[in-house]
Design a protein around this motif. Structure first.
Motif, PDB file in Angstrom:
ATOM      1  N   PRO A   4       0.853  -1.189   0.000  1.00 14.24           N
ATOM      2  CA  PRO A   4       0.000   0.000   0.000  1.00 14.24           C
ATOM      3  C   PRO A   4       0.891   1.243   0.000  1.00 14.24           C
ATOM      4  CG  PRO A   4      -0.611  -1.537   1.757  1.00 14.24           C
ATOM      5  CD  PRO A   4       0.708  -1.975   1.230  1.00 14.24           C
ATOM      6  N   TYR A   5       0.671   2.163  -0.951  1.00 16.90           N
ATOM      7  CA  TYR A   5       1.546   3.344  -1.015  1.00 16.90           C
ATOM      8  C   TYR A   5       0.816   4.614  -1.438  1.00 16.90           C
ATOM      9  CZ  TYR A   5       1.631   2.087  -5.993  1.00 16.90           C
ATOM     10  OH  TYR A   5       1.276   1.764  -7.276  1.00 16.90           O
ATOM     11  N   VAL A   6      -0.492   4.571  -1.563  1.00 19.49           N
ATOM     12  CA  VAL A   6      -1.221   5.765  -1.983  1.00 19.49           C
ATOM     13  C   VAL A   6      -1.226   6.783  -0.838  1.00 19.49           C
ATOM     14  CG1 VAL A   6      -3.433   6.705  -2.725  1.00 19.49           C
ATOM     15  CG2 VAL A   6      -2.681   4.480  -3.571  1.00 19.49           C
ATOM     16  N   PRO A   7      -0.701   7.996  -1.062  1.00 19.04           N
ATOM     17  CA  PRO A   7      -0.738   9.024  -0.012  1.00 19.04           C
ATOM     18  C   PRO A   7      -2.175   9.326   0.399  1.00 19.04           C
ATOM     19  CG  PRO A   7       0.754   9.671  -1.773  1.00 19.04           C
ATOM     20  CD  PRO A   7      -0.011   8.475  -2.271  1.00 19.04           C
ATOM     21  N   SER A   8      -2.364   9.569   1.690  1.00 21.27           N
ATOM     22  CA  SER A   8      -3.721   9.749   2.200  1.00 21.27           C
ATOM     23  C   SER A   8      -3.742  10.794   3.306  1.00 21.27           C
ATOM     24  CB  SER A   8      -4.241   8.420   2.756  1.00 21.27           C
ATOM     25  OG  SER A   8      -5.475   8.607   3.432  1.00 21.27           O
ATOM     26  N   PRO A   9      -4.834  11.547   3.422  1.00 24.40           N
ATOM     27  CA  PRO A   9      -4.975  12.480   4.541  1.00 24.40           C
ATOM     28  C   PRO A   9      -5.348  11.780   5.841  1.00 24.40           C
ATOM     29  CG  PRO A   9      -6.918  12.575   3.153  1.00 24.40           C
ATOM     30  CD  PRO A   9      -5.944  11.665   2.453  1.00 24.40           C
ATOM     31  N   LYS A  10      -5.575  10.476   5.763  1.00 31.02           N
ATOM     32  CA  LYS A  10      -5.980   9.707   6.937  1.00 31.02           C
ATOM     33  C   LYS A  10      -4.905   8.694   7.310  1.00 31.02           C
ATOM     34  CE  LYS A  10     -10.817   9.927   5.431  1.00 31.02           C
ATOM     35  NZ  LYS A  10     -12.028   9.126   5.078  1.00 31.02           N
ATOM     36  N   GLU A  11      -4.997   8.175   8.516  1.00 23.46           N
ATOM     37  CA  GLU A  11      -4.109   7.109   8.945  1.00 23.46           C
ATOM     38  C   GLU A  11      -4.462   5.825   8.203  1.00 23.46           C
ATOM     39  OE1 GLU A  11      -4.170   6.599  13.121  1.00 23.46           O
ATOM     40  OE2 GLU A  11      -3.374   8.596  13.574  1.00 23.46           O
ATOM     41  N   VAL A  12      -3.503   4.918   8.139  1.00 25.30           N
ATOM     42  CA  VAL A  12      -3.756   3.625   7.512  1.00 25.30           C
ATOM     43  C   VAL A  12      -4.853   2.909   8.294  1.00 25.30           C
ATOM     44  CG1 VAL A  12      -2.769   1.389   6.916  1.00 25.30           C
ATOM     45  CG2 VAL A  12      -1.387   3.455   6.690  1.00 25.30           C
ATOM     46  N   PRO A  13      -5.917   2.454   7.629  1.00 20.93           N
ATOM     47  CA  PRO A  13      -7.027   1.815   8.343  1.00 20.93           C
ATOM     48  C   PRO A  13      -6.620   0.476   8.943  1.00 20.93           C
ATOM     49  CG  PRO A  13      -7.314   1.594   5.976  1.00 20.93           C
ATOM     50  CD  PRO A  13      -6.150   2.517   6.174  1.00 20.93           C
ATOM     51  N   ALA A  14      -7.258   0.143  10.049  1.00 26.40           N
ATOM     52  CA  ALA A  14      -6.954  -1.123  10.727  1.00 26.40           C
ATOM     53  C   ALA A  14      -7.607  -2.311  10.037  1.00 26.40           C
ATOM     54  CB  ALA A  14      -7.419  -1.057  12.181  1.00 26.40           C
ATOM     55  N   ARG A  15      -8.626  -2.049   9.245  1.00 32.28           N
ATOM     56  CA  ARG A  15      -9.320  -3.130   8.551  1.00 32.28           C
ATOM     57  C   ARG A  15     -10.018  -2.574   7.317  1.00 32.28           C
ATOM     58  NH1 ARG A  15     -13.005  -5.503  12.963  1.00 32.28           N
ATOM     59  NH2 ARG A  15     -11.071  -5.159  14.100  1.00 32.28           N
ATOM     60  N   GLY A  16     -10.546  -3.478   6.503  1.00 32.65           N
ATOM     61  CA  GLY A  16     -11.279  -3.056   5.320  1.00 32.65           C
ATOM     62  C   GLY A  16     -10.440  -3.094   4.055  1.00 32.65           C
ATOM     63  N   ARG A  17     -11.128  -2.974   2.933  1.00 32.14           N
ATOM     64  CA  ARG A  17     -10.499  -3.094   1.622  1.00 32.14           C
ATOM     65  C   ARG A  17      -9.416  -2.043   1.388  1.00 32.14           C
ATOM     66  NH1 ARG A  17     -12.158  -1.332  -3.742  1.00 32.14           N
ATOM     67  NH2 ARG A  17     -11.386  -2.793  -5.323  1.00 32.14           N
ATOM     68  N   ALA A  18      -9.579  -0.859   1.989  1.00 32.32           N
ATOM     69  CA  ALA A  18      -8.640   0.236   1.753  1.00 32.32           C
ATOM     70  C   ALA A  18      -7.232  -0.059   2.249  1.00 32.32           C
ATOM     71  CB  ALA A  18      -9.153   1.523   2.397  1.00 32.32           C
ATOM     72  N   ARG A  19      -7.083  -1.073   3.093  1.00 34.90           N
ATOM     73  CA  ARG A  19      -5.729  -1.447   3.542  1.00 34.90           C
ATOM     74  C   ARG A  19      -4.843  -1.831   2.368  1.00 34.90           C
ATOM     75  NH1 ARG A  19      -6.774  -6.036   7.913  1.00 34.90           N
ATOM     76  NH2 ARG A  19      -8.088  -6.726   6.182  1.00 34.90           N
ATOM     77  N   ALA A  20      -5.456  -2.203   1.244  1.00 38.23           N
ATOM     78  CA  ALA A  20      -4.679  -2.636   0.079  1.00 38.23           C
ATOM     79  C   ALA A  20      -3.954  -1.484  -0.593  1.00 38.23           C
ATOM     80  CB  ALA A  20      -5.592  -3.333  -0.933  1.00 38.23           C
ATOM     81  N   TRP A  21      -4.379  -0.237  -0.307  1.00 38.49           N
ATOM     82  CA  TRP A  21      -3.718   0.881  -0.991  1.00 38.49           C
ATOM     83  C   TRP A  21      -3.340   2.047  -0.081  1.00 38.49           C
ATOM     84  CZ3 TRP A  21      -8.880  -0.396  -2.474  1.00 38.49           C
ATOM     85  CH2 TRP A  21      -9.856   0.453  -1.967  1.00 38.49           C
ATOM     86  N   GLU A  22      -3.980   2.221   1.053  1.00 36.51           N
ATOM     87  CA  GLU A  22      -3.714   3.387   1.877  1.00 36.51           C
ATOM     88  C   GLU A  22      -2.317   3.347   2.496  1.00 36.51           C
ATOM     89  OE1 GLU A  22      -5.377   5.909   1.781  1.00 36.51           O
ATOM     90  OE2 GLU A  22      -7.506   5.476   1.538  1.00 36.51           O
ATOM     91  N   GLY A  23      -1.515   4.409   2.226  1.00 39.72           N
ATOM     92  CA  GLY A  23      -0.135   4.434   2.706  1.00 39.72           C
ATOM     93  C   GLY A  23       0.183   5.532   3.697  1.00 39.72           C
TER      94      GLY A  23
END
Length: 213
Positions: free
Chosen positions: A99-118
């Motif tokens: 996962p390496y997509v820059p985000s305004p949020k923290e890396v989620p603890a669960r869910g599909r977004a863990r695959a990209w949120e960096g």
């Protein structure tokens, strides 16, 4: 399978780098953040002696299992956090599409977004993997990692070298933004990660080599 990150341009670029690298067949391969298992399966088809695939998502593990079974490929599939990657086991080739997509949020603890949120700079998972890479590679082992140039490739190179590895960018490709990046272009522009109106990014594959015993 629903909820699993499908192979995109970064997967294709990393696969090309794997197939063109000077890596002998019949080697032990570790595929981190395997997703659908596309890279792990291709490594097995290329002649790897064994392939271990790891993902934090159960949906990804099931998807990789189904895809490998459909092709008659045997994978060792492990579910869990990065800390659960096998200790005291060394690999000849380590593949990483994190996962390496820059985000305004923290890396989620669960869910599909863990695959990209960096995380804010896209490096929350990258930095961990850079520190782990030296202890995963056997003598003359090779690591191949793909991520966006928005995530400071120089930081990746520096951390890998600090770990005693030889590191260099071995592949580059310009890719149009996918749905996730398009959704946050306003934020990316506001923090200066992209230019106004920019709708593409450069993907890079970084190779790390252990050159000493």
């Amino acid at each position: 399978m629903p909820g699993v990150y499908r192979p995109q341009a970064d997967t294709t670029l990393l696969m090309q780098a794997m197939l063109t690298a000077t890596i002998p067949l019949d080697k032990r391969v570790l595929d981190i953040c395997t997703g659908t298992g596309a890279l792990a399966i291709r490594a097995a088809m290329a002649g790897a002696r064994s392939v271990t695939a790891v993902d934090i998502s159960w949906s990804a593990i099931v998807s990789a299992w189904l895809n490998s079974r459909a092709r008659g490929i045997r994978l060792e599939l492990l579910h869990g956090e990065l800390a659960h990657i096998p200790h005291r086991r060394l690999f000849d080739l380590v593949l990483v599409n994190p996962p390496y997509v820059p985000s305004p949020k923290e890396v989620p603890a669960r869910g599909r977004a863990r695959a990209w949120e960096g995380g804010a700079g896209g490096r929350a998972v990258l930095d961990v993997l850079c520190r782990m890479m030296p202890r995963m590679l056997d003598s003359h082992g090779i690591g191949l990692m793909v991520h966006s140039a928005l995530c400071e490739p120089e930081a990746t190179l520096s951390q890998l070298r600090d770990g005693g590895l030889k590191a260099a960018v071995v592949a580059r490709e310009i890719a149009a933004f996918g749905p996730v990046m398009r959704e946050r272009v306003d934020w990316l522009e506001s923090v200066g990660l992209i230019e106004p109106g920019q709708r593409h990014e450069e993907l890079v594959v970084i190779r790390a080599d252990r050159t000493q015993e």
